[in-house]
Design a protein around this motif. Structure first.
Motif, short mmCIF file in Angstrom:
data_model
loop_
_atom_site.label_atom_id
_atom_site.label_comp_id
_atom_site.label_asym_id
_atom_site.label_seq_id
_atom_site.Cartn_x
_atom_site.Cartn_y
_atom_site.Cartn_z
N LEU A 12 46.56 53.29 95.24
CA LEU A 12 45.84 53.13 93.98
C LEU A 12 46.91 52.70 92.97
CD1 LEU A 12 43.62 56.36 93.92
CD2 LEU A 12 43.11 54.12 94.91
N MET A 56 53.72 58.01 92.06
CA MET A 56 53.31 58.60 93.34
C MET A 56 53.96 57.82 94.49
SD MET A 56 49.41 59.60 94.42
CE MET A 56 49.09 60.77 93.11
N HIS A 63 48.45 54.97 90.39
CA HIS A 63 49.37 56.00 90.87
C HIS A 63 50.69 55.39 91.31
CE1 HIS A 63 45.63 58.69 91.70
NE2 HIS A 63 45.94 58.61 90.43
N HIS A 102 43.68 59.82 97.94
CA HIS A 102 44.86 58.95 97.74
C HIS A 102 45.18 58.18 99.01
CE1 HIS A 102 45.78 61.00 93.94
NE2 HIS A 102 45.52 62.12 94.57
N CYS A 122 51.20 55.67 97.07
CA CYS A 122 49.74 55.64 96.99
C CYS A 122 49.33 54.21 96.65
CB CYS A 122 49.25 56.60 95.91
SG CYS A 122 47.45 56.52 95.67
CU LIG Z 1 46.81 58.13 94.46
#
Ligand SMILES: [Cu+2]
Length: 601
Positions: free
Chosen positions: A567, A575, A570, A502, A565
């Motif tokens: 990504l 996240m 996420h 992550h 995060c």
């Molecule tokens: Cu992540």
């Protein structure tokens, strides 16, 4: 005052826009609709059908816009374009507005030694930071917003991007920050430099990719291609005519400024026959680190030196592909390429370009070997200031989660809905932005109980996890920090649902990466192995799969700062959290007042 055009911030809503391509026209300072571009041969069609075209190589490079159309991005913030001896040393980037084409757009003020967004520390000014519902509400179609951005000690490459749902996929660009006047690089001046933006491409409209994921509760569909400067490259016949080519002269050394603007994947990158020497990352210089491959996470920027020391008789591929631990059907396994070509008397090559060997997708060892070899330059001229002690330690679990659904209604693992969390809290966007609520004392937008420890301690990285731990709590919890607090954050990866790498990104300040390891963080033993001498200063860094990452920073920037995060799957599923750094005592330690016209919610 010199005026220059700059690209849009808010993703475009009208489907009609997908069929338009715009080029930033340096001379006219206006945006040119696609019909004009066709005439000028500046256009390309959609990927997979009549994908073709070219940017004028000197003035622009490929990016993409709204997922279905590539766009010539104009190289901006280049030194040659900066104002000299201007009274206020300031330039406004602006442009004209074509109602048929443009529904929302972006302006920005740039100040010398100061400027935008991803990784820029924006002293006391979160108003120009950008993430939706954290520091502002989204810019609505047809409206505009001026970002005032300030550079302080950043030097190297950063980038800007939209921070609203999936619009980042296509609305992004590089920022280049040159050494201050009268100073130079901590390495010999390169003969030239090249911006390399790694991107990710869907054949579908990216907004629809996100919409489907929201409806089904599954991860977004993997992309169809990765791109280097907007082109998937030679392994895609439709892209071949436009594959990005980097022309080099034998014996010369070039500075490559790389941005990973991909949405969901860290990328391994390598150039056949050549070594890359990392000299900076996230606008902070590093000790030279030479390698035949590199790993770059979404959000990260890296500056490399490349010496053209191979035979001019060959062509060399630069290639990139994902780091992933997912089953192959669950991520994009394609390879994107660009070509390194020597300027020479040769105009034809007897063989195909040479391909580099890249680490395998799930090569954890290769990923960690490169990432954790990065060190700050930490020299007399470029000193660092690592906190040797801290006021508070936060241990933050970084997890993927699942929610149960009524039978047949969700398409996540085992019919569940995917979520993700920090310390078991899945961040939910409030209906007004947190910065405004905080500044005006509006209650009810957020709570201030983001925990500094995991709610449950368990074997975070065990192969099998109890079902009861999979669910997270939906909340809008932030963490308040007193001005000047030194924080150690330890991100603990978990194997809940799926263990992943992550890339954690903090807005408003960079952090020193002081330690890492696989398995569970041991609070007694692991800090003994920290690097407090020359840790890299980063704004984004990957938490190793089934491992932990320790970072330190001092909260000297009052404001509201997103931690998430990078990504995108996420980021949008929870996240994230927010740090609110309170004002200090002196006037220079207080949050600036808002600009006159923040976008309304
Ligand atoms: Cu992540």
């Amino acid at each position: 005052m010199k005026k220059m055009p700059i690209f849009f911030y808010r993703t475009l809503i009208d489907n009609a826009c997908f069929s338009y391509l715009c080029r930033l026209d340096e001379e006219k300072h206006s945006l040119v609709p696609s019909s004009e571009l066709w005439k000028n041969q500046y256009i390309s069609g959609r990927l997979g059908s009549d994908y073709r075209g070219c940017c004028s190589a000197k003035k622009s490079y490929w990016g993409s816009w709204n997922g279905s159309s590539p766009v010539c991005f104009w190289k901006w913030l280049r030194q040659s374009h900066l104002p000299r001896n201007h009274e206020q040393d300031q330039v406004v980037y602006t442009g004209t507005h074509d109602n048929d084409t443009i529904l929302g757009w972006w302006e920005k003020i740039w100040r010398r030694k100061r400027s935008v967004m991803h990784g820029v520390r924006l002293p006391r000014n979160p108003w120009s930071d950008g993430p939706e519902y954290v520091t502002q509400c989204p810019i609505q179609p047809g409206s505009s917003f001026i970002y005032t951005v300030t550079f302080t000690d950043e030097e190297g490459t950063l980038w800007w991007h939209a921070h609203s749902d999936y619009s980042r996929a296509t609305v992004h660009g590089a920022i280049v920050i040159y050494p201050r006047r009268g100073t130079s690089y901590p390495f010999p001046k390169p003969s030239g430099e090249v911006i390399l933006i790694l991107g990710e491409w869907w054949k579908r409209d990216v907004s629809a990719v996100l919409e489907t994921a929201r409806e089904t509760g599954a991860d977004p569909t993997p992309s169809d291609a990765f791109t280097i400067n907007g082109q998937p490259g030679d392994l895609y016949p439709c892209s071949k005519p436009g594959t990005f080519r980097m022309l080099v002269e034998p014996g010369k050394t070039y500075l490559l400024r790389m941005v990973n603007a991909a949405m969901e994947d860290a990328l391994f990158v390598s150039i056949a026959g050549h070594l890359l020497t990392l000299v900076g990352s996230d606008a902070s210089y590093t000790k030279p680190l030479t390698s035949d491959y590199i790993l770059i996470s979404p959000g990260e920027t890296m500056d490399f030196l490349l010496t053209a020391n191979q035979s001019p008789r060959n062509l060399y591929y630069m290639a990139a592909r994902a780091l992933s631990y997912e089953p192959v059907n669950n991520f994009d396994t394609t390879t994107t390429t660009a070509i390194v070509q020597y300027k020479s008397q040769y105009t034809s090559w007897s063989t195909n370009p040479l391909l580099p060997s890249l680490p395998f997708y799930n090569d954890t060892e290769a990923a960690s070997k490169f990432a954790f070899s990065i060190r700050s330059l930490a020299s007399t001229n470029w000193p660092i200031n690592v906190p040797k002690r801290f006021d508070q330690r936060m241990v933050i679990t970084v997890s993927v989660n699942e929610f149960e659904c009524p039978p047949g209604s969700c398409q996540g693992p085992n019919g569940t809905r995917l979520a993700s969390s920090l310390n078991n809290m899945s961040f939910v966007n409030p209906s007004i932005d947190i910065l405004e609520a905080y500044y005006k004392g509006i209650n009810g937008a957020f709570d201030t109980n983001f925990p500094s420890r995991p709610l449950y301690y368990f074997n975070f990285t065990a192969e099998y996890q109890p079902f009861a731990l999979l669910k997270s709590r939906l909340a809008t919890e932030v963490r308040i920090l007193e001005y000047g607090t030194t924080v150690e954050m330890v991100f603990q990866g978990t194997s809940l649902v799926t263990a992943e790498n992550h890339p954690m990104h903090l807005h408003g300040q960079s952090f020193y990466v002081v330690g890492w390891g696989f398995g569970n963080f041991n609070e007694e033993k692991d800090p003994l192995g920290y690097n407090l001498e020359d840790p890299p200063l980063k704004n984004t860094f990957g938490v190793p799969t089934n491992g932990w990452l320790a970072v330190r920073f001092t909260a000297y920037n009052p404001g509201v700062w997103f931690l998430h995060c990078h990504l995108e799957r996420h980021l949008i599923s929870g996240m994230d959290t927010v740090f609110i750094v309170k004002n200090g005592v002196d006037p220079g330690e207080k949050l600036l007042p808002p600009p006159p016209h923040m976008p309304p919610c």
